[in-house]
Design a protein around this motif. Structure first.
Motif, PDB file in Angstrom:
ATOM      1  N   GLY A 155      52.955 -46.127  74.703  1.00 15.67           N
ATOM      2  CA  GLY A 155      51.620 -46.202  73.575  1.00 15.67           C
ATOM      3  C   GLY A 155      52.093 -44.687  72.474  1.00 15.67           C
ATOM      4  N   CYS A 156      51.494 -44.500  72.210  1.00 14.36           N
ATOM      5  CA  CYS A 156      51.537 -43.166  71.138  1.00 14.36           C
ATOM      6  C   CYS A 156      51.699 -41.993  72.596  1.00 14.36           C
ATOM      7  CB  CYS A 156      49.720 -42.554  70.343  1.00 14.36           C
ATOM      8  SG  CYS A 156      50.115 -43.775  69.178  1.00 14.36           S
ATOM      9  N   PRO A 157      52.272 -40.831  72.263  1.00 16.18           N
ATOM     10  CA  PRO A 157      53.278 -40.427  73.305  1.00 16.18           C
ATOM     11  C   PRO A 157      51.759 -38.716  72.948  1.00 16.18           C
ATOM     12  CG  PRO A 157      54.185 -40.204  70.956  1.00 16.18           C
ATOM     13  CD  PRO A 157      53.923 -40.982  71.172  1.00 16.18           C
ATOM     14  N   HIS A 158      50.807 -39.232  72.491  1.00 16.34           N
ATOM     15  CA  HIS A 158      49.718 -38.309  71.903  1.00 16.34           C
ATOM     16  C   HIS A 158      49.660 -37.122  73.281  1.00 16.34           C
ATOM     17  CE1 HIS A 158      49.355 -39.370  68.514  1.00 16.34           C
ATOM     18  NE2 HIS A 158      48.689 -40.254  68.441  1.00 16.34           N
ATOM     19  N   ASP A 159      49.956 -37.481  74.786  1.00 10.88           N
ATOM     20  CA  ASP A 159      49.503 -36.882  75.990  1.00 10.88           C
ATOM     21  C   ASP A 159      51.020 -37.079  76.960  1.00 10.88           C
ATOM     22  OD1 ASP A 159      47.210 -35.673  75.184  1.00 10.88           O
ATOM     23  OD2 ASP A 159      46.614 -37.468  75.526  1.00 10.88           O
ATOM     24  N   PRO A 200      50.353 -39.315  62.040  1.00  8.93           N
ATOM     25  CA  PRO A 200      51.867 -39.294  62.211  1.00  8.93           C
ATOM     26  C   PRO A 200      51.688 -40.078  62.495  1.00  8.93           C
ATOM     27  CG  PRO A 200      50.701 -38.946  64.593  1.00  8.93           C
ATOM     28  CD  PRO A 200      49.246 -38.429  63.439  1.00  8.93           C
ATOM     29  N   HIS A 201      51.254 -41.521  62.062  1.00 11.36           N
ATOM     30  CA  HIS A 201      51.865 -42.731  62.230  1.00 11.36           C
ATOM     31  C   HIS A 201      52.635 -43.256  61.652  1.00 11.36           C
ATOM     32  CE1 HIS A 201      48.052 -42.104  65.003  1.00 11.36           C
ATOM     33  NE2 HIS A 201      48.592 -42.229  65.871  1.00 11.36           N
ATOM     34  N   LEU A 202      52.793 -42.880  60.873  1.00 14.30           N
ATOM     35  CA  LEU A 202      53.601 -43.614  59.574  1.00 14.30           C
ATOM     36  C   LEU A 202      53.937 -44.625  59.571  1.00 14.30           C
ATOM     37  CD1 LEU A 202      56.431 -40.137  58.255  1.00 14.30           C
ATOM     38  CD2 LEU A 202      54.513 -40.935  57.554  1.00 14.30           C
ATOM     39  N   GLN A 259      40.954 -49.445  65.052  1.00 13.94           N
ATOM     40  CA  GLN A 259      40.350 -49.435  66.700  1.00 13.94           C
ATOM     41  C   GLN A 259      41.447 -47.662  66.539  1.00 13.94           C
ATOM     42  OE1 GLN A 259      43.576 -49.228  69.446  1.00 13.94           O
ATOM     43  NE2 GLN A 259      42.021 -48.795  71.007  1.00 13.94           N
ATOM     44  N   HIS A 260      41.931 -47.566  66.229  1.00 17.94           N
ATOM     45  CA  HIS A 260      43.067 -46.227  66.597  1.00 17.94           C
ATOM     46  C   HIS A 260      44.009 -45.566  65.241  1.00 17.94           C
ATOM     47  CE1 HIS A 260      45.575 -42.624  68.577  1.00 17.94           C
ATOM     48  NE2 HIS A 260      46.669 -43.813  68.323  1.00 17.94           N
ATOM     49  N   ASP A 261      43.844 -44.885  64.989  1.00 20.06           N
ATOM     50  CA  ASP A 261      44.189 -43.982  63.532  1.00 20.06           C
ATOM     51  C   ASP A 261      45.496 -44.410  63.159  1.00 20.06           C
ATOM     52  OD1 ASP A 261      44.646 -42.175  65.579  1.00 20.06           O
ATOM     53  OD2 ASP A 261      45.355 -40.569  63.412  1.00 20.06           O
ATOM     54  N   SER A 280      40.847 -40.594  70.779  1.00 18.23           N
ATOM     55  CA  SER A 280      42.225 -40.232  71.436  1.00 18.23           C
ATOM     56  C   SER A 280      41.832 -41.275  73.252  1.00 18.23           C
ATOM     57  CB  SER A 280      41.922 -39.195  72.537  1.00 18.23           C
ATOM     58  OG  SER A 280      42.240 -38.928  73.669  1.00 18.23           O
ATOM     59  N   GLU A 281      43.210 -41.760  72.681  1.00 20.45           N
ATOM     60  CA  GLU A 281      43.367 -42.760  74.144  1.00 20.45           C
ATOM     61  C   GLU A 281      43.093 -43.057  75.355  1.00 20.45           C
ATOM     62  OE1 GLU A 281      48.114 -43.184  73.376  1.00 20.45           O
ATOM     63  OE2 GLU A 281      47.547 -44.202  71.237  1.00 20.45           O
ATOM     64  N   ASP A 282      42.999 -41.670  75.389  1.00 18.91           N
ATOM     65  CA  ASP A 282      42.703 -41.649  76.979  1.00 18.91           C
ATOM     66  C   ASP A 282      40.680 -40.968  76.760  1.00 18.91           C
ATOM     67  OD1 ASP A 282      42.324 -39.290  76.048  1.00 18.91           O
ATOM     68  OD2 ASP A 282      43.474 -38.301  77.475  1.00 18.91           O
TER      69      ASP A 282
END
Ligand code: ZN
Length: 250
Positions: A81-85, A157-159, A221-223, A243-245
């Motif tokens: 998924g998103c690599p935020h962390d 950032p989720h363009l 659910q998520h931005d 945040s995903e976690d």
């Protein structure tokens, strides 16, 4: 491929909601169809491209189809998924060392790479797919916090989740590829034109569905879906998962 269900509709939904689901299924189907692109025929690799996230990997794979000398690898596994962390492994760093070009989402989504890039491959050519695309601000409560010596961007950032923004990202990637591989420039631009036209058509469909919605407020659910909602003319009332976690609170 749109997911189909044999189960009968148990609850009547407003027509606009059903139409919105249809557009989402269409968009998901479009993205899934891209993920099943045929593996390119083996040929000597002359241009080794690394894409950071799954969306920019799909965009780049589309643009480089028919260019067997271009190899495109993915850094962050699709299932992550998103690599935020995201924390790159030694194997990931090896991919960075080997690549000549790095295609990034941008807008701070790859902050985890800043230090690794300097150490592993300071000469890599970076294509920032977000360049020049007006970003949305982060939702309330998700504004950046500085920690561990680095600061996150204040924009969403989720363009890639908005069809119009995705189309602009595709054009940015094509321009970047054309700069590093001038022989293929015309083909990259032509592929970007076709591909972005399809994305823009999805965007127009989404806007017409949103225009018909009686209530414009939406909770995400998520931005990540904020651009999709924005293109549909909907108002993001709130975001459940900051945040995903972190599990959502009561
Ligand atoms: Zn995210």
């Amino acid at each position: 491929m749109p997911v189909q269900s044999d189960a009968p509709e148990r609850h009547a939904r407003p027509a606009s909601f059903s139409a919105m689901l249809a557009v989402l299924a269409m968009l998901a189907g479009f993205v899934l169809s891209l993920s099943s692109l045929p593996i390119q025929a083996a040929a000597p690799t002359r241009l080794h491209v690394l894409a950071t996230t799954f969306p920019v990997y799909l965009f780049t794979r589309n643009l480089t189809q028919g260019h067997p000398h271009v190899r495109v690898d993915l850094l962050v596994p699709a299932q992550s998924g998103c690599p935020h962390d995201f924390a790159p492994s030694p194997h990931d760093l090896q991919k960075l060392v080997q690549a000549q070009v790095l295609v990034m989402n941008g807008l701070g989504l790859e902050n985890f790479l800043t230090a690794a890039l300097k150490k592993s491959n300071a000469n890599i050519t970076i294509i920032d797919s977000s360049a020049g695309i007006p970003p949305l601000p982060l939702p309330r409560g998700m504004r950046p916090a500085s920690h561990a010596g680095h600061k996150h961007e204040a924009v969403n950032p989720h363009l890639f989740a908005g069809p119009r923004q995705a189309a602009a990202m595709v054009c940015n990637i094509a321009s970047g590829l054309a700069r590093v591989d001038p022989e293929g420039a015309a083909a990259y631009h032509a592929a970007a034109e076709t591909y972005s036209a399809r994305l823009l058509a999805v965007g127009r469909r989404l806007a017409s569905v949103g225009a018909g919605a009686r209530r414009k407020g939406i909770v995400l659910q998520h931005d990540a879906l904020a651009y999709l909602a924005h293109d549909a003319g909907l108002d993001v009332v709130d975001v459940i998962q900051e945040s995903e976690d972190i599990q959502p609170s009561a």
